[in-house]
Design a protein around this motif. Structure first.
Motif, short mmCIF file in Angstrom:
data_model
loop_
_atom_site.label_atom_id
_atom_site.label_comp_id
_atom_site.label_asym_id
_atom_site.label_seq_id
_atom_site.Cartn_x
_atom_site.Cartn_y
_atom_site.Cartn_z
N SER A 60 0.83 -1.20 0.00
CA SER A 60 0.00 0.00 0.00
C SER A 60 0.87 1.26 0.00
N ALA A 61 1.91 1.26 0.81
CA ALA A 61 2.81 2.41 0.87
C ALA A 61 3.56 2.58 -0.44
N ALA A 62 3.93 1.48 -1.07
CA ALA A 62 4.63 1.55 -2.36
C ALA A 62 3.73 2.13 -3.43
N ILE A 63 2.46 1.72 -3.43
CA ILE A 63 1.51 2.28 -4.39
C ILE A 63 1.34 3.78 -4.17
N ALA A 64 1.20 4.18 -2.91
CA ALA A 64 1.04 5.61 -2.60
C ALA A 64 2.24 6.41 -3.08
N ARG A 65 3.43 5.89 -2.86
CA ARG A 65 4.64 6.61 -3.26
C ARG A 65 4.70 6.75 -4.79
N GLU A 120 4.56 10.28 -6.93
CA GLU A 120 5.61 10.64 -7.88
C GLU A 120 5.02 10.95 -9.26
N ARG A 121 3.96 10.25 -9.62
CA ARG A 121 3.31 10.50 -10.91
C ARG A 121 2.29 11.64 -10.84
N ASP A 152 -3.33 4.16 -20.60
CA ASP A 152 -1.99 4.56 -21.00
C ASP A 152 -0.95 4.16 -19.96
N TYR A 153 -1.41 3.91 -18.72
CA TYR A 153 -0.50 3.56 -17.63
C TYR A 153 -1.00 2.31 -16.93
N HIS A 154 -0.09 1.37 -16.67
CA HIS A 154 -0.45 0.11 -16.00
C HIS A 154 0.55 -0.15 -14.88
N LEU A 155 0.03 -0.26 -13.66
CA LEU A 155 0.83 -0.63 -12.50
C LEU A 155 0.42 -2.05 -12.11
#
Length: 214
Positions: free
Chosen positions: A68-73, A77-78, A150-153
């Motif tokens: 969750s923290a990694a997704i938030a970061r 940034e984006r 256009d963006y995939h995480l």
């Protein structure tokens, strides 16, 4: 027996022989390609990251309880306030302060207008740097989610990471497999005047969080 029955009978007889021949020919194909792992888990992970970097993919290692923290970061940034999510995506991974929209009933136009999508995957292959998604699987969603935004995480667990293609295919063979989508880096083509263009038939930007690493 009329002419129709006679013709159909001959077709069935011919097909039966051909089927047996095809099956025996298929069984006789030499399968000398590697089907078992030879790397340690650490080497397999490093190879996967290396392949993704070659494709221009940014990777982030994360503990399971820090996804969750990694997704938030990454979203900070984006400068993105939220993403689309497929049905069944783990709610515990969604950080507070962002807006996530379930994409189950969205039109293609609405999916295209979104800033991006976040999904899980079915498996990943270190040797080729490939991510596999199952159509309509929980946490992975409809195939359109991996083609239109256009963006995939994508979240990949180390437990889903295999060294070779045969290993990954065997791992998902027993699941309810519908359409499979294989992703090896952002979408790109050089068909038009030999100029490389990204985002033609899939995401222009692909990022991967590898969970279970720490």
């Amino acid at each position: 027996m009329n002419s129709r029955d006679s013709i159909l009978g001959r077709i069935r007889a011919a097909r039966a022989g051909a089927t047996a021949s095809r099956e025996s020919s298929y069984a006789a194909i030499p399968r000398e390609y590697r089907q078992t792992p030879s790397l340690t888990p650490a080497e397999r992970l490093a190879l996967f990251e290396e392949r993704l970097r070659d494709y221009g993919v940014h990777t982030t290692r994360s503990a399971d309880d820090a996804i969750s923290a990694a997704i938030a970061r990454i979203l900070q940034e984006r400068q993105t306030d939220g993403l689309l999510i497929p049905p069944g995506f783990p709610a515990a991974w969604l950080p507070a302060g962002f807006h996530f929209t379930e994409a189950a009933n969205l039109s293609y136009h609405e999916i295209d207008a979104a800033p991006g999508v976040i999904t899980q995957c079915a498996a990943a292959i270190a040797l080729t740097g490939t991510i596999i998604l199952r159509d309509l699987a929980p946490g992975q969603g409809a195939r359109a989610l991996s083609l239109i935004p256009d963006y995939h995480l994508c979240i990949v667990s180390v437990e889903q990471l295999f060294e070779t293609v045969p290993e990954a295919i065997r791992a998902i063979d027993g699941q309810q497999v519908r359409t499979l989508t294989t992703i090896s880096g952002p979408s790109a083509t050089s068909d038009i005047e030999m100029t490389r263009v990204r985002g033609v038939h899939g995401p222009r930007t692909l990022e991967v969080i590898i969970g279970g690493c720490l």
